[in-house]
Write a protein that holds these residues in place. Sequence first.
Motif, PDB file in Angstrom:
ATOM      1  N   LEU A 199       0.834  -1.210   0.000  1.00 59.40           N
ATOM      2  CA  LEU A 199       0.000   0.000   0.000  1.00 59.40           C
ATOM      3  C   LEU A 199       0.859   1.246   0.000  1.00 59.40           C
ATOM      4  O   LEU A 199       1.878   1.307   0.697  1.00 59.40           O
ATOM      5  N   ILE A 200       0.455   2.236  -0.792  1.00 61.74           N
ATOM      6  CA  ILE A 200       0.996   3.587  -0.641  1.00 61.74           C
ATOM      7  C   ILE A 200      -0.160   4.487  -0.242  1.00 61.74           C
ATOM      8  O   ILE A 200      -1.240   4.435  -0.832  1.00 61.74           O
ATOM      9  N   HIS A 201       0.034   5.257   0.823  1.00 59.97           N
ATOM     10  CA  HIS A 201      -1.046   6.090   1.343  1.00 59.97           C
ATOM     11  C   HIS A 201      -0.444   7.375   1.902  1.00 59.97           C
ATOM     12  O   HIS A 201       0.716   7.403   2.331  1.00 59.97           O
ATOM     13  N   HIS A 202      -1.236   8.433   1.876  1.00 63.34           N
ATOM     14  CA  HIS A 202      -0.755   9.687   2.435  1.00 63.34           C
ATOM     15  C   HIS A 202      -1.151   9.793   3.910  1.00 63.34           C
ATOM     16  O   HIS A 202      -1.416   8.784   4.576  1.00 63.34           O
ATOM     17  N   MET A 203      -1.180  11.015   4.435  1.00 64.85           N
ATOM     18  CA  MET A 203      -1.438  11.221   5.853  1.00 64.85           C
ATOM     19  C   MET A 203      -2.829  10.783   6.295  1.00 64.85           C
ATOM     20  O   MET A 203      -3.135  10.806   7.481  1.00 64.85           O
ATOM     21  N   GLY A 204      -3.653  10.327   5.336  1.00 64.76           N
ATOM     22  CA  GLY A 204      -4.951   9.755   5.693  1.00 64.76           C
ATOM     23  C   GLY A 204      -4.808   8.556   6.618  1.00 64.76           C
ATOM     24  O   GLY A 204      -5.745   8.231   7.353  1.00 64.76           O
ATOM     25  N   MET A 205      -3.653   7.909   6.587  1.00 59.69           N
ATOM     26  CA  MET A 205      -3.417   6.810   7.535  1.00 59.69           C
ATOM     27  C   MET A 205      -3.403   7.327   8.965  1.00 59.69           C
ATOM     28  O   MET A 205      -3.758   6.609   9.904  1.00 59.69           O
ATOM     29  N   ALA A 206      -3.001   8.586   9.157  1.00 56.98           N
ATOM     30  CA  ALA A 206      -2.924   9.163  10.504  1.00 56.98           C
ATOM     31  C   ALA A 206      -4.225   9.809  10.927  1.00 56.98           C
ATOM     32  O   ALA A 206      -4.541   9.848  12.119  1.00 56.98           O
ATOM     33  N   THR A 207      -5.002  10.312   9.978  1.00 53.63           N
ATOM     34  CA  THR A 207      -6.241  11.010  10.327  1.00 53.63           C
ATOM     35  C   THR A 207      -7.441  10.072  10.459  1.00 53.63           C
ATOM     36  O   THR A 207      -8.387  10.383  11.178  1.00 53.63           O
ATOM     37  N   ALA A 208      -7.401   8.935   9.777  1.00 53.57           N
ATOM     38  CA  ALA A 208      -8.556   8.024   9.772  1.00 53.57           C
ATOM     39  C   ALA A 208      -9.004   7.579  11.162  1.00 53.57           C
ATOM     40  O   ALA A 208     -10.210   7.522  11.427  1.00 53.57           O
ATOM     41  N   PRO A 209      -8.104   7.242  12.094  1.00 52.13           N
ATOM     42  CA  PRO A 209      -8.567   6.799  13.411  1.00 52.13           C
ATOM     43  C   PRO A 209      -9.430   7.824  14.143  1.00 52.13           C
ATOM     44  O   PRO A 209     -10.339   7.456  14.888  1.00 52.13           O
TER      45      PRO A 209
ATOM     46  N   TYR B 139      -9.490  -1.260  10.270  1.00 52.91           N
ATOM     47  CA  TYR B 139      -8.087  -1.610  10.469  1.00 52.91           C
ATOM     48  C   TYR B 139      -7.476  -0.628  11.456  1.00 52.91           C
ATOM     49  O   TYR B 139      -8.024   0.451  11.709  1.00 52.91           O
ATOM     50  N   ASP B 140      -6.338  -1.015  12.013  1.00 55.78           N
ATOM     51  CA  ASP B 140      -5.609  -0.155  12.928  1.00 55.78           C
ATOM     52  C   ASP B 140      -4.266   0.192  12.271  1.00 55.78           C
ATOM     53  O   ASP B 140      -3.431  -0.690  12.082  1.00 55.78           O
TER      54      ASP B 140
ATOM     55  N   THR C 152      12.671   4.525   5.877  1.00 52.78           N
ATOM     56  CA  THR C 152      12.936   3.256   6.550  1.00 52.78           C
ATOM     57  C   THR C 152      11.700   2.813   7.307  1.00 52.78           C
ATOM     58  O   THR C 152      10.822   3.634   7.630  1.00 52.78           O
ATOM     59  N   PRO C 153      11.590   1.523   7.634  1.00 51.47           N
ATOM     60  CA  PRO C 153      10.458   1.073   8.445  1.00 51.47           C
ATOM     61  C   PRO C 153      10.352   1.815   9.775  1.00 51.47           C
ATOM     62  O   PRO C 153       9.260   2.231  10.175  1.00 51.47           O
ATOM     63  N   GLU C 154      11.462   2.012  10.457  1.00 57.16           N
ATOM     64  CA  GLU C 154      11.439   2.699  11.743  1.00 57.16           C
ATOM     65  C   GLU C 154      11.097   4.175  11.583  1.00 57.16           C
ATOM     66  O   GLU C 154      10.376   4.757  12.400  1.00 57.16           O
ATOM     67  N   GLY C 155      11.596   4.795  10.505  1.00 57.50           N
ATOM     68  CA  GLY C 155      11.274   6.193  10.254  1.00 57.50           C
ATOM     69  C   GLY C 155       9.792   6.401  10.040  1.00 57.50           C
ATOM     70  O   GLY C 155       9.197   7.356  10.564  1.00 57.50           O
ATOM     71  N   LEU C 156       9.160   5.511   9.284  1.00 56.68           N
ATOM     72  CA  LEU C 156       7.725   5.611   9.047  1.00 56.68           C
ATOM     73  C   LEU C 156       6.940   5.302  10.314  1.00 56.68           C
ATOM     74  O   LEU C 156       5.944   5.969  10.614  1.00 56.68           O
ATOM     75  N   ARG C 157       7.369   4.302  11.066  1.00 54.35           N
ATOM     76  CA  ARG C 157       6.654   3.954  12.304  1.00 54.35           C
ATOM     77  C   ARG C 157       6.612   5.133  13.273  1.00 54.35           C
ATOM     78  O   ARG C 157       5.560   5.472  13.819  1.00 54.35           O
ATOM     79  N   LYS C 158       7.754   5.769  13.481  1.00 56.58           N
ATOM     80  CA  LYS C 158       7.817   6.901  14.401  1.00 56.58           C
ATOM     81  C   LYS C 158       6.959   8.060  13.916  1.00 56.58           C
ATOM     82  O   LYS C 158       6.235   8.689  14.688  1.00 56.58           O
ATOM     83  N   HIS C 159       7.035   8.332  12.613  1.00 50.89           N
ATOM     84  CA  HIS C 159       6.295   9.463  12.066  1.00 50.89           C
ATOM     85  C   HIS C 159       4.792   9.224  12.143  1.00 50.89           C
ATOM     86  O   HIS C 159       4.023  10.120  12.534  1.00 50.89           O
TER      87      HIS C 159
ATOM     88  N   GLU D 200       2.000  11.411  14.125  1.00 50.02           N
ATOM     89  CA  GLU D 200       0.952  12.053  13.345  1.00 50.02           C
ATOM     90  C   GLU D 200      -0.446  11.633  13.784  1.00 50.02           C
ATOM     91  O   GLU D 200      -1.389  12.430  13.744  1.00 50.02           O
ATOM     92  N   VAL D 201      -0.610  10.381  14.174  1.00 47.99           N
ATOM     93  CA  VAL D 201      -1.914   9.930  14.689  1.00 47.99           C
ATOM     94  C   VAL D 201      -2.307  10.769  15.902  1.00 47.99           C
ATOM     95  O   VAL D 201      -3.446  11.245  16.022  1.00 47.99           O
ATOM     96  N   ALA D 202      -1.356  10.992  16.810  1.00 51.32           N
ATOM     97  CA  ALA D 202      -1.623  11.799  18.003  1.00 51.32           C
ATOM     98  C   ALA D 202      -1.891  13.256  17.640  1.00 51.32           C
ATOM     99  O   ALA D 202      -2.816  13.886  18.177  1.00 51.32           O
ATOM    100  N   ARG D 203      -1.098  13.787  16.714  1.00 49.10           N
ATOM    101  CA  ARG D 203      -1.252  15.195  16.331  1.00 49.10           C
ATOM    102  C   ARG D 203      -2.615  15.474  15.720  1.00 49.10           C
ATOM    103  O   ARG D 203      -3.313  16.405  16.109  1.00 49.10           O
TER     104      ARG D 203
END
Length: 332
Positions: A96-106, A114-115, A305-312, A316-319
């Motif tokens: 999957l490629i997705h934008h910041m919608g992954m962070a705003t959806a929750p 999905y989580d 990187t996987p870790e770079g995306l995980r942290k970001h 972003e979910v919290a923000r």
Amino acid sequence: MTTKTYQVSRRTLLSACALVTLGMGNAMASNWPDKAITLVVPYSAGGPTDVVARLLAVPMGQVLGQSVLVENTVGAGGTIAPTRVAKAKNDGYTILIHHMGMATAPALYKKLPYDPLKDFEYIGQVLDVPMTLLSRKDFPANNFQELQDYVKKNQEKVSLANAGIGAVSQLCGMLLMHQLGVNLTTIPYKGAGPAMNDLMGGQVDLLCDQTTQTVPVIKDGKRVKVFGVTTPERLSSLPDIPTLNEQGLKGFDVKVWHGMYAPKGTPKEVIDKINKALNVAIKDDNVKARIADLSSDLVSPEKATPEGLRKHLTAEVARWAKVIKETGVTAE
């Protein structure tokens, strides 16, 4: 002949099964890929995320030795595509490629299938994309001050398009209305491409959209008006276009980031191969030139990187949970 009976403990049996499964997984990973990979995009063909996906697909496929096929899985504010990938077989052939919608959806959806923080393996960030505020060419206002005055006096007549419920263009538009103190008629489309087509055709009044789609139209100068960019700094490709922040919307800052994901449980060896292909792709001269033309920024190697995306994503979910709560944005 004497028959011997052996007693095997449950723990030993489970351990043996685990080793067999691990061995099969390692064998699969070492031979991967042996067929085409599907890169799922949550939005319509021709939209900003689709443009990015198709730019990356060719060089990634060259590194992997297999075609990377872009599949547009549209609907439900961009949640159908990640739902499909979260439930896909975790063999690396569906990503999957997705934008910041992954962070705003929750925060936008009460019942998300999905989580984002639990149901995926992270491959890496890709790029950051600013946004611009546009209107149809014959809209009465000619600058942002005139736009503010007009929409405050005629808000019941003004329409604001977006790429669909939950899309970043919806969030950008809602933030704009919140800071202007107006309530415009919002019109959701099935992707940014159709929304832009109707804006250029004069069927809708306003649209907040990503530079991957808007810069060519703005530079053309014949089909839309532009009132500002959504980042704190002006864009090098549009140096004469002021930011919304400098025109009075203090603190207005919307920049769209993109990331790449795989189903949870995808073998690390496979993730590493996809990540390597991604990093080669974002260093490709053609990709860099095209992204620069669209006023976007490819991320640093540390972010890809996987870790770079995980942290970001976690940050972003919290923000955005806080922002969405404050502005009253909702997808339901």
